[in-house]
Design a protein around this motif. Structure first.
Motif, mmCIF file in Angstrom:
data_model
loop_
_atom_site.group_PDB
_atom_site.id
_atom_site.type_symbol
_atom_site.label_atom_id
_atom_site.label_comp_id
_atom_site.label_asym_id
_atom_site.label_seq_id
_atom_site.Cartn_x
_atom_site.Cartn_y
_atom_site.Cartn_z
ATOM 1 N N ALA A 76 -41.626 -37.419 25.152
ATOM 2 C CA ALA A 76 -43.035 -37.051 25.041
ATOM 3 C C ALA A 76 -43.115 -35.657 24.451
ATOM 4 O O ALA A 76 -42.305 -34.790 24.787
ATOM 5 N N TRP A 77 -44.095 -35.449 23.573
ATOM 6 C CA TRP A 77 -44.193 -34.157 22.907
ATOM 7 C C TRP A 77 -45.623 -33.930 22.414
ATOM 8 O O TRP A 77 -46.451 -34.848 22.413
ATOM 9 N N VAL A 78 -45.875 -32.708 21.989
ATOM 10 C CA VAL A 78 -47.177 -32.340 21.430
ATOM 11 C C VAL A 78 -47.002 -32.096 19.941
ATOM 12 O O VAL A 78 -46.074 -31.392 19.522
ATOM 13 N N LEU A 79 -47.888 -32.677 19.147
ATOM 14 C CA LEU A 79 -47.813 -32.534 17.701
ATOM 15 C C LEU A 79 -48.514 -31.251 17.241
ATOM 16 O O LEU A 79 -49.332 -30.692 17.969
ATOM 17 N N PRO A 80 -48.227 -30.800 16.024
ATOM 18 C CA PRO A 80 -48.887 -29.596 15.501
ATOM 19 C C PRO A 80 -50.400 -29.779 15.402
ATOM 20 O O PRO A 80 -50.911 -30.902 15.325
ATOM 21 N N ALA A 81 -51.107 -28.660 15.381
ATOM 22 C CA ALA A 81 -52.562 -28.684 15.315
ATOM 23 C C ALA A 81 -53.049 -29.327 14.018
ATOM 24 O O ALA A 81 -52.402 -29.216 12.966
ATOM 25 N N THR A 82 -54.181 -29.997 14.106
ATOM 26 C CA THR A 82 -54.859 -30.570 12.942
ATOM 27 C C THR A 82 -56.180 -29.808 12.774
ATOM 28 O O THR A 82 -56.291 -28.660 13.163
ATOM 29 N N GLY A 83 -57.177 -30.468 12.240
ATOM 30 C CA GLY A 83 -58.486 -29.837 12.118
ATOM 31 C C GLY A 83 -59.318 -29.924 13.378
ATOM 32 O O GLY A 83 -60.483 -29.526 13.385
ATOM 33 N N SER A 84 -58.733 -30.409 14.448
ATOM 34 C CA SER A 84 -59.439 -30.589 15.716
ATOM 35 C C SER A 84 -59.232 -29.398 16.639
ATOM 36 O O SER A 84 -58.333 -28.578 16.435
ATOM 37 N N ASP A 85 -60.059 -29.340 17.682
ATOM 38 C CA ASP A 85 -59.862 -28.313 18.710
ATOM 39 C C ASP A 85 -58.883 -28.762 19.779
ATOM 40 O O ASP A 85 -58.620 -28.030 20.725
ATOM 41 N N HIS A 86 -58.343 -29.974 19.655
ATOM 42 C CA HIS A 86 -57.268 -30.479 20.509
ATOM 43 C C HIS A 86 -56.024 -30.691 19.647
ATOM 44 O O HIS A 86 -56.124 -30.888 18.442
ATOM 45 N N ARG A 87 -54.873 -30.683 20.291
ATOM 46 C CA ARG A 87 -53.653 -31.069 19.604
ATOM 47 C C ARG A 87 -53.315 -32.518 19.957
ATOM 48 O O ARG A 87 -53.557 -32.956 21.089
ATOM 49 N N PRO A 88 -52.726 -33.265 19.023
ATOM 50 C CA PRO A 88 -52.320 -34.642 19.338
ATOM 51 C C PRO A 88 -51.140 -34.642 20.315
ATOM 52 O O PRO A 88 -50.308 -33.739 20.282
#
Length: 313
Positions: free
Chosen positions: A294-306
């Motif tokens: 399980a991991w967190v992806l880099p930021a996109t244009g959202s205020d959340h990270r995937p």
């Protein structure tokens, strides 16, 4: 004084579930409980400044309590190999670049992709950008599911967001447009997998109400009941639950599902806000399958990270 503060901090860590939730204070404290570790070096500095042996010894209580609660998250528990990669992302209704966010998500290599907070005007942009990589998809209201594998049995999940005397009078089309959760079956090589996508109600700070969590709490209870009634033993829940797994409001879900991040992640997996994440309110919860990573992806244009997870049978 420093000894008393150290003991109070330790008791808070050990007994946080008994903290009254008046005006949402219990939920607020639990959401940021991992950050209580920052008080330990501050209190230690105070104890050294005062040359207080008793205060230094008292700090053993919060230190041990914190390690008991969160020490297991500090190690990398991921393992190689996974049958299926799943990703969940609150894409933000105000996202200025939906197509760019979609391209970022395609590069994640996810087999199953859940999106929350889909703006109606952005929906066609996501559909076009994701169509080639994900031939199967469904969108209900503001949540959607894209998959490389066939989908079936798609249906909305009532998360009790629409309440009040006029709720029953709303046409079905209106209720569907406001849907914040869905359930679908993904056909995998190992058999059917029930996948839930959910975006629970936001929490708000309101004058007189404090930390208001009414919509979120109702939704969490309704979602837990839906999962409890699920016939398929293999379940994955993907979504923005607007709460951490420490939050008592998610206890019903935590009793039925396991966090992929806690079982197979590396660290806390904070996902919000995207610029400097301080809490994990985006969750991947499972039952009947084994999280391998399980991991967190880099930021996109959202205020959340995937957030992402690899699961196995």
């Amino acid at each position: 004084m420093f000894a008393v503060l150290a003991l109070l901090l330790g008791l808070l860590l050990l007994l946080h579930a008994r903290l009254p939730d008046r005006k949402g204070i219990g939920s607020l404290v639990e959401s940021f409980l991992p950050w209580s570790a920052l008080f330990v070096p501050v209190l230690l500095a105070g104890a050294l400044w005062r040359r207080s042996v008793s205060a230094a010894l008292a700090l053993l209580l919060p230190a041990v309590a914190w390690l008991y609660l969160y020490g297991g998250l500090l190690a990398d528990k991921s393992r190689p190999g996974a049958d299926l990669t799943v990703v969940s992302h609150n894409v933000d209704a105000d996202n200025a670049d939906p197509a760019g966010t979609a391209r970022d998500l395609v590069r994640s290599g996810a087999d199953v992709l859940a999106l929350e907070e889909i703006d109606p005007q952005a929906k066609p942009l996501y559909e076009r950008a994701l169509a080639e990589a994900y031939p199967h998809h469904t969108v209900l209201g503001t949540v959607g599911l894209w998959s490389k594998l066939p989908l079936s049995d798609t249906e909305p999940v009532d998360t009790a967001q629409d309440v009040g005397p006029l709720a029953a009078t709303k046409p079905a089309a209106v209720r569907a447009a406001d849907s914040r959760a869905l359930r679908a079956t993904v056909a995998t090589e190992n058999g059917p997998l029930a996948v839930y996508v959910a975006h629970l109600g936001s929490v708000r700070v309101r004058p007189g109400d404090g930390f208001w969590t009414g919509d979120r709490d109702r939704g969490a209870q309704a979602l837990a009941e839906a999962v409890a009634a699920e016939d398929n033993e293999r379940v994955v829940l993907l979504g923005d639950l607007n709460g951490t797994m420490d939050d008592r409001a998610l206890a019903g879900l935590a009793a039925r599902l396991h966090s992929a991040q806690e079982e197979a992640g590396d660290g806390f997996g904070f996902s919000w806000p995207a610029t400097f994440p301080v809490a994990r309110i985006d969750q991947i919860l499972v039952r009947g399958v084994e999280p391998k990573s399980a991991w967190v992806l880099p930021a996109t244009g959202s205020d959340h990270r995937p957030v992402a997870a690899g699961i196995d049978w």
